[in-house]
Enzyme design. Structure first.
Site, mmCIF file in Angstrom:
data_model
loop_
_atom_site.group_PDB
_atom_site.id
_atom_site.type_symbol
_atom_site.label_atom_id
_atom_site.label_comp_id
_atom_site.label_asym_id
_atom_site.label_seq_id
_atom_site.Cartn_x
_atom_site.Cartn_y
_atom_site.Cartn_z
ATOM 1 N N ASP A 117 0.789 -1.227 0.000
ATOM 2 C CA ASP A 117 0.000 0.000 0.000
ATOM 3 C C ASP A 117 0.818 1.272 0.000
ATOM 4 O O ASP A 117 0.307 2.346 0.257
ATOM 5 C CB ASP A 117 -0.871 -0.011 1.257
ATOM 6 C CG ASP A 117 -0.033 -0.238 2.523
ATOM 7 O OD1 ASP A 117 1.188 -0.003 2.474
ATOM 8 O OD2 ASP A 117 -0.599 -0.640 3.557
ATOM 9 N N GLU A 165 -0.401 -8.991 -1.189
ATOM 10 C CA GLU A 165 -1.179 -8.455 -0.059
ATOM 11 C C GLU A 165 -2.336 -7.596 -0.565
ATOM 12 O O GLU A 165 -2.529 -6.450 -0.160
ATOM 13 C CB GLU A 165 -0.296 -7.643 0.908
ATOM 14 C CG GLU A 165 -0.878 -7.460 2.289
ATOM 15 C CD GLU A 165 -0.050 -6.532 3.182
ATOM 16 O OE1 GLU A 165 -0.137 -5.300 3.057
ATOM 17 O OE2 GLU A 165 0.710 -7.056 4.004
ATOM 18 N N GLU A 177 -2.585 4.981 2.572
ATOM 19 C CA GLU A 177 -2.472 3.570 2.173
ATOM 20 C C GLU A 177 -3.782 2.961 1.683
ATOM 21 O O GLU A 177 -3.785 2.156 0.760
ATOM 22 C CB GLU A 177 -1.905 2.747 3.338
ATOM 23 C CG GLU A 177 -0.448 3.029 3.675
ATOM 24 C CD GLU A 177 -0.243 4.244 4.578
ATOM 25 O OE1 GLU A 177 -1.236 4.889 4.974
ATOM 26 O OE2 GLU A 177 0.916 4.556 4.892
ATOM 27 N N HIS A 207 3.987 5.252 13.799
ATOM 28 C CA HIS A 207 4.534 6.068 12.708
ATOM 29 C C HIS A 207 3.519 6.554 11.684
ATOM 30 O O HIS A 207 3.872 7.196 10.698
ATOM 31 C CB HIS A 207 5.612 5.275 11.955
ATOM 32 C CG HIS A 207 5.052 4.142 11.134
ATOM 33 N ND1 HIS A 207 4.538 4.332 9.877
ATOM 34 C CD2 HIS A 207 4.897 2.838 11.399
ATOM 35 C CE1 HIS A 207 4.114 3.166 9.396
ATOM 36 N NE2 HIS A 207 4.305 2.251 10.306
ATOM 37 N N ARG A 218 0.963 8.347 9.231
ATOM 38 C CA ARG A 218 0.800 9.751 8.838
ATOM 39 C C ARG A 218 -0.465 10.371 9.440
ATOM 40 O O ARG A 218 -0.465 11.546 9.809
ATOM 41 C CB ARG A 218 0.745 9.877 7.310
ATOM 42 C CG ARG A 218 2.129 9.845 6.679
ATOM 43 C CD ARG A 218 2.106 10.020 5.176
ATOM 44 N NE ARG A 218 3.463 9.857 4.660
ATOM 45 C CZ ARG A 218 4.193 10.832 4.147
ATOM 46 N NH1 ARG A 218 3.701 12.053 4.055
ATOM 47 N NH2 ARG A 218 5.408 10.598 3.717
ATOM 48 N N HIS A 245 10.657 5.362 14.454
ATOM 49 C CA HIS A 245 10.733 5.510 12.995
ATOM 50 C C HIS A 245 11.561 6.756 12.665
ATOM 51 O O HIS A 245 11.537 7.736 13.414
ATOM 52 C CB HIS A 245 9.297 5.667 12.496
ATOM 53 C CG HIS A 245 9.136 5.568 11.023
ATOM 54 N ND1 HIS A 245 9.531 6.555 10.159
ATOM 55 C CD2 HIS A 245 8.604 4.600 10.256
ATOM 56 C CE1 HIS A 245 9.252 6.193 8.915
ATOM 57 N NE2 HIS A 245 8.684 4.999 8.944
HETATM 58 C C1 UD1 Z 1 6.023 4.754 4.486
HETATM 59 C C2 UD1 Z 1 4.709 4.287 3.867
HETATM 60 C C3 UD1 Z 1 3.853 3.610 4.911
HETATM 61 C C4 UD1 Z 1 4.595 2.531 5.642
HETATM 62 C C5 UD1 Z 1 5.888 3.093 6.182
HETATM 63 C C6 UD1 Z 1 6.674 1.967 6.795
HETATM 64 C C7 UD1 Z 1 3.826 5.683 2.063
HETATM 65 C C8 UD1 Z 1 2.920 6.796 1.705
HETATM 66 N N1 UD1 Z 1 3.949 5.431 3.364
HETATM 67 O O1 UD1 Z 1 5.711 5.785 5.414
HETATM 68 O O2 UD1 Z 1 2.733 3.036 4.260
HETATM 69 O O3 UD1 Z 1 3.802 2.053 6.685
HETATM 70 O O4 UD1 Z 1 6.653 3.656 5.120
HETATM 71 O O5 UD1 Z 1 7.691 2.393 7.598
HETATM 72 O O6 UD1 Z 1 4.380 5.077 1.182
HETATM 73 N N2 UD1 Z 1 13.237 8.379 6.728
HETATM 74 C C9 UD1 Z 1 14.612 8.313 6.879
HETATM 75 N N3 UD1 Z 1 15.236 7.110 6.683
HETATM 76 C C10 UD1 Z 1 14.576 5.985 6.352
HETATM 77 C C11 UD1 Z 1 13.159 6.057 6.218
HETATM 78 C C12 UD1 Z 1 12.510 7.269 6.397
HETATM 79 O O7 UD1 Z 1 15.269 9.292 7.187
HETATM 80 O O8 UD1 Z 1 15.205 4.928 6.190
HETATM 81 C C13 UD1 Z 1 12.557 9.682 6.947
HETATM 82 C C14 UD1 Z 1 12.804 10.676 5.791
HETATM 83 O O9 UD1 Z 1 12.907 11.978 6.313
HETATM 84 C C15 UD1 Z 1 11.527 10.553 4.958
HETATM 85 C C16 UD1 Z 1 10.509 10.325 6.071
HETATM 86 O O10 UD1 Z 1 11.152 9.474 7.014
HETATM 87 O O11 UD1 Z 1 11.255 11.682 4.174
HETATM 88 C C17 UD1 Z 1 9.187 9.733 5.647
HETATM 89 O O12 UD1 Z 1 9.360 8.555 4.871
HETATM 90 P P1 UD1 Z 1 8.124 8.060 3.938
HETATM 91 O O13 UD1 Z 1 8.498 6.814 3.256
HETATM 92 O O14 UD1 Z 1 7.651 9.187 3.090
HETATM 93 O O15 UD1 Z 1 6.954 7.832 4.943
HETATM 94 P P2 UD1 Z 1 6.780 6.742 6.061
HETATM 95 O O16 UD1 Z 1 6.049 7.423 7.144
HETATM 96 O O17 UD1 Z 1 8.018 6.019 6.344
HETATM 97 N N1 UDP Z 2 10.323 -3.641 12.223
HETATM 98 C C1 UDP Z 2 11.725 -3.742 12.283
HETATM 99 N N2 UDP Z 2 12.411 -2.889 13.117
HETATM 100 C C2 UDP Z 2 11.785 -1.960 13.872
HETATM 101 C C3 UDP Z 2 10.367 -1.856 13.791
HETATM 102 C C4 UDP Z 2 9.667 -2.708 12.949
HETATM 103 O O1 UDP Z 2 12.331 -4.581 11.610
HETATM 104 O O2 UDP Z 2 12.462 -1.221 14.599
HETATM 105 C C5 UDP Z 2 9.591 -4.543 11.298
HETATM 106 C C6 UDP Z 2 8.388 -5.281 11.864
HETATM 107 O O3 UDP Z 2 8.751 -6.524 12.435
HETATM 108 C C7 UDP Z 2 7.484 -5.433 10.649
HETATM 109 C C8 UDP Z 2 7.816 -4.222 9.796
HETATM 110 O O4 UDP Z 2 9.051 -3.721 10.281
HETATM 111 O O5 UDP Z 2 7.800 -6.582 9.892
HETATM 112 C C9 UDP Z 2 6.738 -3.205 9.901
HETATM 113 O O6 UDP Z 2 7.143 -2.007 9.322
HETATM 114 P P1 UDP Z 2 6.450 -0.635 9.617
HETATM 115 O O7 UDP Z 2 5.795 -0.678 10.949
HETATM 116 O O8 UDP Z 2 7.454 0.415 9.357
HETATM 117 O O9 UDP Z 2 5.375 -0.510 8.438
HETATM 118 P P2 UDP Z 2 3.877 -1.027 8.277
HETATM 119 O O10 UDP Z 2 3.845 -2.484 8.489
HETATM 120 O O11 UDP Z 2 3.033 -0.250 9.233
HETATM 121 O O12 UDP Z 2 3.540 -0.634 6.873
#
Ligand code: UD1
Ligand code: UDP
Length: 384
Positions: free
Chosen positions: A99, A121, A135, A210, A212, A244
């Site tokens: 998603d 999924e 999502e 985490h 949004r 996160h």
């Molecule tokens: C994204 C997904 C969400 C998922 C989540 C898992 C979308 C819209 N959202 O949200 O569905 O649940 O990932 O974690 O696709 N950042 C870092 N390093 C990283 C990752 C993120 O610095 O390794 C920071 C950056 O500033 C980035 C921000 O997090 O701009 C947001 O990342 P983004 O992928 O846009 O949104 P998530 O909230 O992670």
């Molecule tokens: N996870 C991880 N390290 C962490 C937190 C979560 O490896 O510090 C794993 C968790 O076991 C799961 C996945 O990350 O498999 C979930 O990711 P996240 O919560 O970022 O995204 P979502 O599932 O909500 O899309």
């Protein structure tokens, strides 16, 4: 018969965890299928942690991540970067997962280039456009774009049928997250090696948040509820919160929970120590999709920090409870679970509504069937 090129596109931590077992499974059929891994790099550190654990090296990396990126930035950069790769590689099929903005945009790009899309999924729904945001809409859009729908459970199959998705294109496979979990959970791991300063006399409560739609006041409420829990039960519990990397999360979490002695706010953990921390914890508070799926099969009660969930199966099974994002309610529900042994025991039993560890094998057989490599149809997975 010529080999078929299967492009797998992903960019975030959960997509990588859920696609890794599929990459490994496709590699077993190297006389029939050629996997091609494309990372958008929507995440960086959090993605690389997973790639390392499963020893996967992407063939392409679009490196799109920027600090506090907007959804439109992710979409524009992914579309621009992916199209030239599609034109060069001409895959026979693209697989996307879940998603995220990466998944939706990659699926759209494949559709524009007339490449069949397999959606891993598929069919999860809350029927609320804003929860989870964005999502829920990404999922619905992918269901329109996709040609093969790999649904994790029978209720996700029903959702797709309700949207008039052609039945023969829907496969009930289980969720690949359970494939990944079982691969990692069976490895021996000493939680002391995680680097966490844990107190052996206190129960571990694991927290992640985490989403949004929780940015701003809801996340403040979540942290306030956790703060009260930590202070009230200082002698009994320690809270571990791998934060996160999104600055919208870290800022709030560190401000409210940073100074408390029995709250460990840590960086995102590698998947292996995280799985073993889930195993070691007493219960889990989370708004994560993946954690809601994994914890029930480890027998860990989960309180879900959301107003709605697209994963009703474990709630029906009684191991997960949806408690929302009000600080007082979060405290009272967590307190109940902490002090009421009967309630805890009721929620503690292990169930597997999301899979049996064979989802990737089912998905790959469906792909082999589609391309005429086998006449055998998959035996579908139905959760009990
Ligand atoms: C994204 C997904 C969400 C998922 C989540 C898992 C979308 C819209 N959202 O949200 O569905 O649940 O990932 O974690 O696709 N950042 C870092 N390093 C990283 C990752 C993120 O610095 O390794 C920071 C950056 O500033 C980035 C921000 O997090 O701009 C947001 O990342 P983004 O992928 O846009 O949104 P998530 O909230 O992670
Ligand atoms: N996870 C991880 N390290 C962490 C937190 C979560 O490896 O510090 C794993 C968790 O076991 C799961 C996945 O990350 O498999 C979930 O990711 P996240 O919560 O970022 O995204 P979502 O599932 O909500 O899309």
């Amino acid at each position: 018969m010529a080999k078929k090129k299967i492009m797998l596109v992903f960019g975030t931590r959960p997509e990588a965890i859920k696609m890794a077992p599929l990459v490994l499974e496709i590699k077993k059929y190297n006389d029939k299928l050629i996997p091609l891994v494309v990372s958008t790099g929507q995440h960086r550190e959090m993605l690389d942690q997973v790639l390392n654990i499963f020893n996967i090296r992407p063939d392409y990396d679009l490196e799109i991540m920027s600090k506090s990126q907007t959804l439109s930035q992710i979409v524009v950069k992914t579309l621009q970067g992916l199209e030239s790769i599609l034109l060069r590689e001409k895959p026979d099929m693209m697989l996307v997962q879940g998603d995220t903005s990466t998944a939706f945009t990659a699926g759209l790009c494949a559709f524009y280039n007339k490449i069949p899309v397999g959606h891993v999924e598929a069919g999860l729904r809350t029927f609320d456009k804003l929860r989870p945001f964005p999502e829920e809409v990404n999922r619905r859009l992918l269901s329109v774009v996709a040609d093969m729908h790999f649904s994790p459970t029978s209720s996700s199959v029903e959702n797709l049928i309700g949207e008039k998705i052609p039945k023969p294109s829907i496969y009930c496979t289980g969720n690949t997250v359970i494939d990944a979990l079982l691969l990692v959970a069976k490895r021996k791991f000493d939680i002391k090696k995680s680097g966490l300063k844990l107190d052996a006399n206190k129960k571990i409560i694991l927290v992640t948040a985490h989403r949004r739609e929780s940015f701003g006041q809801p996340l403040v409420e979540i942290c306030e509820g956790i703060k009260k829990l930590a202070k009230t039960y200082f002698n009994d519990i320690q809270i571990v919160l791998p934060a996160h990397k999104n600055p919208m999360v870290t800022g709030v979490v560190e401000k409210i929970l940073g100074g408390l002695d029995n709250v460990l706010v840590v960086a995102p953990m590698d998947y292996e120590p995280f799985v073993h921390l889930m195993k070691a914890s007493y219960f889990i508070l989370t708004d994560s999709g993946g954690v809601q799926e994994e914890a029930p099969s480890l027998g860990k009660p989960v309180l879900v920090l959301r107003e709605k969930t697209e994963r009703p199966e474990a709630i029906i099974a009684g191991t997960v409870k949806l408690i929302g994002v009000n600080g007082k309610k979060i405290f009272s529900e967590a307190e109940k679970l902490l002090i009421d042994r009967i309630l805890y025991k009721k929620m503690q039993h292990a169930v597997n509504p999301y899979g049996d560890g064979k989802a990737s094998a089912r998905i790959v057989s469906a792909i082999l069937f589609k391309f005429g490599f086998t006449a055998k149809k998959i035996k579908e997975y139905y959760s009990k």
